[in-house]
Design an enzyme around this catalytic site. Structure first.
Site, PDB file in Angstrom:
ATOM      1  N   CYS A  35      20.763 -65.368 -14.649  1.00 47.03           N
ATOM      2  CA  CYS A  35      21.864 -65.601 -15.591  1.00 47.03           C
ATOM      3  C   CYS A  35      22.899 -64.490 -15.521  1.00 47.03           C
ATOM      4  O   CYS A  35      23.991 -64.637 -16.062  1.00 47.03           O
ATOM      5  CB  CYS A  35      21.334 -65.724 -17.018  1.00 47.03           C
ATOM      6  N   ASP A  37      22.742 -61.615 -16.972  1.00 52.78           N
ATOM      7  CA  ASP A  37      22.793 -60.798 -18.176  1.00 52.78           C
ATOM      8  C   ASP A  37      22.199 -59.414 -17.910  1.00 52.78           C
ATOM      9  O   ASP A  37      21.295 -59.265 -17.087  1.00 52.78           O
ATOM     10  CB  ASP A  37      22.031 -61.491 -19.312  1.00 52.78           C
ATOM     11  N   CYS A  60      23.126 -63.180 -23.518  1.00 53.64           N
ATOM     12  CA  CYS A  60      23.078 -64.295 -24.453  1.00 53.64           C
ATOM     13  C   CYS A  60      22.570 -63.849 -25.824  1.00 53.64           C
ATOM     14  O   CYS A  60      22.065 -62.729 -25.981  1.00 53.64           O
ATOM     15  CB  CYS A  60      22.180 -65.387 -23.893  1.00 53.64           C
ATOM     16  N   CYS A 104      14.591 -64.288 -21.773  1.00 51.12           N
ATOM     17  CA  CYS A 104      15.548 -63.324 -22.327  1.00 51.12           C
ATOM     18  C   CYS A 104      14.797 -62.161 -22.984  1.00 51.12           C
ATOM     19  O   CYS A 104      15.258 -61.013 -22.937  1.00 51.12           O
ATOM     20  CB  CYS A 104      16.465 -63.992 -23.345  1.00 51.12           C
TER      21      CYS A 104
END
Ligand code: FES
Length: 144
Positions: A35, A37, A60, A104
């Site tokens: 992603c 991130d 996120c 995450c």
């Protein structure tokens, strides 16, 4: 049922311990290859106790909530507690994350471990290298 728990929303909207520690004893930065991130953790360690911790997360909402909760879980705790913090403990403390967002929380666990490794390296402290797997190549599921 709402997708995100009240605790996730609270830590996302009002994250704790955001920022930078200029004279940090350990800094860890990890990224999620899929992603894109990025999470950065700063630790202040005194006498084996994590006296302060701050984070910057470019990611996120679940990553922000996970970082915020993870910092709360290790602040004031011994280094050994931070070292054994799992992403599952972070998720449990947040009252859960949707399955497709579990990765995450792995970012938070890895960023803390990376900051502790940095602390050990900078202070020439002996440590068990198997505690710090190579995140780029591990089979941990980080990028899933
Ligand atoms: Fe990248 Fe959450 S989607 S850390």
């Amino acid at each position: 049922m709402a997708l995100y728990s009240e605790k996730v929303m609270d830590h996302f909207i009002n994250p704790r311990n955001v920022g930078v520690i200029e004279d940090a004893d350990g800094i860890g930065e990890v990224g999620n290859a899929r992603c894109g991130d990025i999470m950065k953790i700063y630790l202040k360690i005194d006498n084996d106790i994590i006296t302060d911790v701050k984070f910057e997360t470019f990611g996120c909402g679940s990553a922000i909530a996970s970082s915020s909760m993870a910092t709360e879980l290790i602040k004031g705790k011994p280094v050994s507690d931070a070292l054994s913090l799992t992403n599952k403990a972070v998720v449990d403390a947040l009252d859960g994350l949707p399955a497709h967002k579990l990765h995450c929380s792995v970012l938070a666990e890895e960023a803390i471990k990376s900051a502790l490794k940095d602390y050990y390296d900078k202070n020439n402290i002996e440590y068990d290298h198997s505690l710090f797997p190579d995140c780029e190549n591990c089979s941990h599921g980080c990028g899933e």
